[in-house]
Every structure is written in structure tokens, then in C-alpha cells.
Write a protein that holds these residues in place. Structure first.
Motif, PDB file in Angstrom:
ATOM      1  N   ARG A  59       0.874  -1.159   0.000  1.00 44.89           N
ATOM      2  CA  ARG A  59       0.000   0.000   0.000  1.00 44.89           C
ATOM      3  C   ARG A  59       0.919   1.219   0.000  1.00 44.89           C
ATOM      4  N   ILE A  60       0.541   2.237  -0.770  1.00 44.12           N
ATOM      5  CA  ILE A  60       1.364   3.452  -0.813  1.00 44.12           C
ATOM      6  C   ILE A  60       0.564   4.624  -0.257  1.00 44.12           C
ATOM      7  N   ILE A  61       1.244   5.363   0.609  1.00 48.02           N
ATOM      8  CA  ILE A  61       0.629   6.568   1.158  1.00 48.02           C
ATOM      9  C   ILE A  61       1.465   7.754   0.705  1.00 48.02           C
ATOM     10  N   GLY A  62       0.822   8.734   0.100  1.00 52.06           N
ATOM     11  CA  GLY A  62       1.547   9.912  -0.378  1.00 52.06           C
ATOM     12  C   GLY A  62       1.248  11.114   0.498  1.00 52.06           C
ATOM     13  N   LEU A  63       2.305  11.804   0.885  1.00 54.47           N
ATOM     14  CA  LEU A  63       2.140  12.985   1.728  1.00 54.47           C
ATOM     15  C   LEU A  63       2.677  14.204   1.005  1.00 54.47           C
ATOM     16  N   ARG A  64       2.027  15.337   1.250  1.00 54.25           N
ATOM     17  CA  ARG A  64       2.491  16.606   0.694  1.00 54.25           C
ATOM     18  C   ARG A  64       2.144  17.688   1.707  1.00 54.25           C
ATOM     19  N   PHE A  65       3.124  18.408   2.154  1.00 57.41           N
ATOM     20  CA  PHE A  65       2.955  19.430   3.196  1.00 57.41           C
ATOM     21  C   PHE A  65       2.159  18.889   4.384  1.00 57.41           C
ATOM     22  N   GLY A  66       2.468  17.665   4.778  1.00 57.45           N
ATOM     23  CA  GLY A  66       1.831  17.106   5.966  1.00 57.45           C
ATOM     24  C   GLY A  66       0.435  16.552   5.729  1.00 57.45           C
ATOM     25  N   GLU A  67      -0.034  16.651   4.477  1.00 63.54           N
ATOM     26  CA  GLU A  67      -1.388  16.196   4.188  1.00 63.54           C
ATOM     27  C   GLU A  67      -1.372  14.896   3.410  1.00 63.54           C
ATOM     28  N   LEU A  68      -2.364  14.068   3.678  1.00 67.57           N
ATOM     29  CA  LEU A  68      -2.504  12.823   2.923  1.00 67.57           C
ATOM     30  C   LEU A  68      -3.046  13.161   1.538  1.00 67.57           C
ATOM     31  N   VAL A  69      -2.253  12.871   0.479  1.00 70.92           N
ATOM     32  CA  VAL A  69      -2.741  13.190  -0.862  1.00 70.92           C
ATOM     33  C   VAL A  69      -2.903  11.932  -1.718  1.00 70.92           C
ATOM     34  N   TYR A  70      -2.434  10.795  -1.204  1.00 70.97           N
ATOM     35  CA  TYR A  70      -2.631   9.558  -1.955  1.00 70.97           C
ATOM     36  C   TYR A  70      -2.673   8.396  -0.972  1.00 70.97           C
ATOM     37  N   ASP A  71      -3.559   7.478  -1.224  1.00 66.53           N
ATOM     38  CA  ASP A  71      -3.614   6.274  -0.401  1.00 66.53           C
ATOM     39  C   ASP A  71      -4.172   5.183  -1.292  1.00 66.53           C
ATOM     40  N   GLY A  72      -3.325   4.271  -1.693  1.00 61.39           N
ATOM     41  CA  GLY A  72      -3.819   3.234  -2.587  1.00 61.39           C
ATOM     42  C   GLY A  72      -2.829   2.102  -2.758  1.00 61.39           C
ATOM     43  N   SER A  73      -3.169   1.205  -3.597  1.00 59.31           N
ATOM     44  CA  SER A  73      -2.354   0.025  -3.820  1.00 59.31           C
ATOM     45  C   SER A  73      -1.130   0.371  -4.647  1.00 59.31           C
ATOM     46  N   ALA A  74      -0.023  -0.283  -4.317  1.00 60.17           N
ATOM     47  CA  ALA A  74       1.209  -0.051  -5.063  1.00 60.17           C
ATOM     48  C   ALA A  74       1.090  -0.594  -6.485  1.00 60.17           C
TER      49      ALA A  74
END
Lengths: 266, 260
Positions: free
Chosen positions: A223-238
Motif C-alpha cells: 500500500r502506498i501513502i503519499g504525503l504533501r505538506f503534511g497532508e494525505l494526498v494519496y492512499d492506494g495500492s502499489a
């Protein structure tokens, strides 16, 4: 090294971290991680990857909101309760953080500190059981034969394996790996990533890994979680993450600095 | 090649002012203590006579120095060991990155400052009054002196350690004490040993001075011989001390160099 598979869940609820200098490290984060997941966290530097990891074991304190580990809120002040939580959460660092002048075994035993009476650790009188656990941890990363060598004499990859063994010696429910391969060469990088994935599969330990190489995230993440400026901007399968998703996470086109193997950019 | 900017002119008024200030200070101070070069020259005869009486050193006196000399070394060793152990918590609590809280840090810093401000002679006289004249008073005074020396130096070197390892111990669920023992001390150990040896050097020298105020050791013999005008023996003592101190410093320095 028994590990109850029902353990190791993490839940962020409206979690915020603002540093004293005003930098936002975490912004209204809501996130649930299930026991045994292998999660890779990506984002450009300063996006809050380390902040997220370090909040799980209370090295960074929340400004507001809550984090729960197995349904219990992470204590926001030093003390026995926080130590009990940390006992179950192993951490792996970019710079390995070993006592270089001590043997590999002594370093791995540091992972047992919270498991034995204080006086035993203080006078280096480790119970046989704990030495056994430490030895098994070394076995799992394949460096048993280095047990009595000084940590300073190991290569970078071997040192990181000691770091992993120290975390495993805690018999943790969760492992937090903060840029574990950032100071390693490409070949060693893949070995260490494979170790982490294998340990996650074999022991079912929930694993959170910060990476800044996109190709590594795609290759090893579940699972990949993407962060930008402390915010969750992506959450999904790799498996399904696209280049556009990465562009969005980074807020820019990515370059060869963002990948380990330059060939993956066309 | 880039142009090198012209060298800035020296600030002559500042230099002149500084020198004038230093000269004025020296003159004023010399006047204050009644220092006069002419008087010094007129009285030099007394100094010459003293030197003549002090030579040659009385080598026959040497065997009688062994016991008090060993006493001096014992005083220095006890002072260094006791002070060296006590200085560990004092130094750790005074290191900003390791201390237990601002109040403890502040109290400990001030405690260290008080120890350091009061001279070792003061402590020797204090302990001589408390436990009687003799080597025990000297050892106690040097213990305090050692705490002052080591804790000051070591707390500062502890403040510059890499906090990564202490944090890793914390992250494993370690207590404060474990963080210090496993995370901080391994990094500061070499410095500690080096400072302890340095304190021992200072203590050997200091324990001779302390003898002058009755804290035992070779200083006490020096004082009695001086009071009896046995200047050839005084010379012998000074020579012996000089050689001993040089040897001890050489050994200690070579160990410290190897540690660094």
C-alpha cells in the motif's frame, strides 16, 4: 518470535502536528493501517514522512487529534505508558544508530531493554531467554556469524541488518523504518528492502517504511501513502499507482533524483 | 581570476587605545601593591643569599621523602576516584541534552559553579576543620576539586554528542537511565577517561599545595622544613616533586593521546 496477527493496527484520527517554528508536519490526518500491512510512505523532503512515523511511537507529539495503536491512544507525555507502547514498536533509522564500539550482540540486546528488569540490563546480566531472542533476530537477517564483532567493523548494509535485528529483538507488533536505505548503495538497498518485505510476510509485523525513491515504493510497497505538506494526498495500492499519482504527490514532474534506477524514467 | 578586494586598513585607533589601556592598567596595579623596580634591585641580596643557602640539595634527605610522597599520591588517587565517580551524575544532569528538566539542570549548573568558584585551598581548610588535619582532609578536598574539574569539562563534551543513539534507545522503550547508559555514555567515555587522567595530574600537583595547610602528604614536610630554615632540604623536596610531576604528566598524557 511469536507475533499475534491481530496486533499492530494503527489509527490516526484528526491528527495534527505543528512544530514550534510554525511548520506544519501533519495536517488533519485520518488514516487506518491494518495489522500486518506493509505500507510505504512517499513524498518530497519535508512532506511529513518522518513526522508520521515518529508520531506512532511518540517521538513526535501531536498538537491535536489522536493516534491509536491497537485501540489504545499513544500517550503524549513521557512515562511508563509510553515506554510500554514503544516496547512493542521497533524503529529502524537511516543512519543505523548503533553503538559502534560495542559488539553486534550488545547492540541487538538494546532491543530487549524494555523486556528485562532494569538492574539486569544495567549490569549486562541478560537472561538466557533474551539472549536467545537476540540471536534469533540476528539469524533472521542472516548475520549470526557477526554476533561478536564490533558494529564499527561492519559494512553499511550489515549495520542496517543489525538495526533491523535490534527492532526484531523487541518482538514488535509494528516496525517503523525511517528512510532505511537512504545511506546504502543500490544493491544493498534492494537486499534490505527484500529483508523488510520478507520479515513482514513471515512474522506479520505491521511495517511502515519511508522512502523517497518512487521505483522502490512501487516495487516493494503493498500500500502506498503519499504525503504533501503534511497532508494525505494519496492512499492506494502499489500495484495500481500511476506516474500521474506520483506527480501529484510531489507537486512536480519527477526526475532521476526521485528514482534509484534511472532506466525506469522514459 | 576574480579580483581580490583590497586588504582592509588596520584599525590603528583601536590598537593604540588597547595598548594604552593595558599600560595604564599595569601601572595603576603596580602602584596599588607598592611594586617598585628600584626596591626590588636593592633587596636582591636577600634573594641571592636564600638561593646560596638552598644549594646544593640535601640528597641524604631523599629517603625520608618516600613515605610522605606516597601519601601525596594516595591522596591524589582517592580524590580522583571519589570525585571521578561523583562527577558522573553531576556532569550528565548539567548537560542540556541529557538533563531531567530545567529546574534540575539549573540547580546542578549552579552547584557546579559554586564548587568551581571556591578554591581547593578553601576546601582543604574546611575539611581539615571538619575531620582534622591530615590526608583524609586532603583527599576530601581533592574529591570536590575533581568533581568541579571533570563535571565542567565532561558536561560540555556530552552536550556535543550525536543524539541519534539516545533517541534510538528511547524508541525501544528504554528509560532515561538506559538512554544515558546505552545511548550517551558510550559516546562520551573516551572524553571522560581523558578528563579523569587530567584531573589526576592536577590532583598530584594540588595535593602538594594542600599539604601546606595541613592536609598531609609531601606539602606538609615542605612546610616544616621551610619553617626550620632547612633550605637545602626544601630544594631537595622541590626537585623530587618536579621530577615526579613530570613523570606522572608524561604517562597520563601518553595515555590520553592514545585515547583521543
Amino acid at each position: 518470535m511469536s507475533n499475534n496477527n491481530s496486533q499492530g493496527s494503527i489509527r490516526f484520527t484528526g491528527a495534527n502536528i505543528v512544530y514550534p517554528n510554525g511548520t506544519v508536519g501533519m495536517k488533519d490526518l485520518n488514516l487506518e493501517i491494518k495489522p500486518g500491512e506493509f505500507v510505504v510512505i512517499v513524498g518530497s523532503s519535508g512532506a511529513g514522512k518522518s513526522t508520521l512515523l515518529r508520531a506512532v511511537n511518540g517521538l513526535n507529539r501531536l498538537t491535536s487529534g489522536q493516534i491509536e495503536v491497537d485501540g489504545v491512544a499513544v500517550p503524549q507525555k513521557d512515562g511508563r505508558e509510553l515506554r510500554l507502547l514503544r516496547k512493542r514498536v521497533g524503529m529502524i533509522f537511516q543512519d543505523f544508530r548503533l553503538v559502534k564500539r560495542l559488539t553486534v550482540m550488545s547492540n541487538v540486546l538494546i532491543g530487549r531493554l524494555a523486556h528485562v528488569p532494569g538492574w539486569r540490563a544495567m549490569f549486562n546480566l541478560w537472561p538466557a531467554h533474551d539472549k536467545e531472542v537476540a540471536m534469533k533476530a540476528l539469524e533472521r537477517v542472516g548475520i549470526t556469524e557477526k554476533a561478536w564483532i564490533k558494529a564499527s567493523q561492519l559494512s553499511g548494509g550489515q549495520q542496517q541488518r543489525v538495526g533491523i535485528a535490534r527492532a526484531l529483538a523487541q518482538e514488535p507488533a509494528i516496525i517503523l523504518a525511517d528512510e532505511p536505505v537512504a545511506s546504502l548503495d543500490p544493491v544493498t538497498t534492494h537486499q534490505i528492502m527484500q529483508d523488510l518485505v520478507r520479515i513482514n510476510r513471515e512474522l506479520g509485523i505491521t511495517t511502515l517504511v519511508n522512502l523517497h525513491f518512487l521505483d522502490l515504493a512501487r516495487k516493494y510497497g503493498q500500500r502506498i501513502i503519499g504525503l504533501r505538506f503534511g497532508e494525505l494526498v494519496y492512499d492506494g495500492s502499489a500495484a495500481t499507482v500511476t506516474d500521474d499519482d506520483f506527480r501529484n504527490i510531489y507537486g512536480r514532474d519527477f526526475t532521476e533524483d526521485d528514482v534509484l534506477d534511472e532506466d525506469v524514467i522514459d | 581570476m576574480a579580483m581580490v578586494p583590497p586588504k582592509p586598513a588596520r584599525n590603528w585607533p583601536l590598537w593604540g587605545g588597547t595598548i594604552a589601556f593595558l599600560v595604564a592598567m599595569s601601572w595603576w596595579s603596580a602602584h596599588g601593591i607598592g611594586f617598585s623596580l628600584t626596591e626590588l634591585l636593592c633587596n636582591s641580596a636577600g634573594g641571592t643569599r636564600l638561593l646560596q643557602e638552598s644549594w646544593p640539595p640535601d640528597f641524604a634527605f631523599l629517603p625520608r621523602l618516600i613515605d610522605p610522597f606516597m601519601e601525596t599520591i594516595y591522596i591524589a588517587i582517592v580524590g580522583t576516584v571519589v570525585g571521578g565517580i561523583l562527577s558522573i551524575p553531576v556532569a550528565i544532569l548539567a548537560a542540556r541534552n541529557l538533563t531531567l528538566g530545567p529546574i534540575i539542570w539549573f540547580a546542578d549548573r549552579n552547584f557546579m559553579n559554586i564548587l568551581r568558584t571556591l578554591p581547593d585551598l578553601f576546601w582543604a581548610m574546611l575539611f581539615a576543620t571538619a575531620v582534622g588535619f591530615g590526608p583524609v582532609a586532603g583527599a576530601l578536598a581533592l574529591s570536590v576539586f575533581t568533581i568541579a574539574v571533570i563535571s565542567k569539562l565532561w558536561s560540555e563534551s556530552l552536550e556535543s554528542i550525536d543524539m541519534g543513539m539516545p533517541e534510538a534507545v528511547r524508541a525501544c522503550g528504554g528509560t532515561w537511565l538506559q538512554m544515558v547508559q546505552f545511548g550517551a555514555i558510550p559516546q562520551g567515555l573516551q572524553h571522560y577517561v581523558s578528563y579523569a587522567l587530567y584531573a589526576f595530574e592536577l590532583n598530584v600537583r594540588a595535593s602538594m599545595v594542600l599539604g601546606l595547610v595541613g592536609a598531609g602528604g609531601i606539602g606538609m614536610i615542605l612546610e616544616t622544613q621551610r619553617a626550620n630554615f632547612e633550605y637545602e632540604r626544601v630544594t631537595m623536596i622541590i626537585l623530587a616533586v618536579l621530577v615526579a610531576v613530570l613523570i606522572i604528566e608524561q604517562i597520563s598524557e601518553s595515555i590520553r593521546k592514545r585515547l583521543a
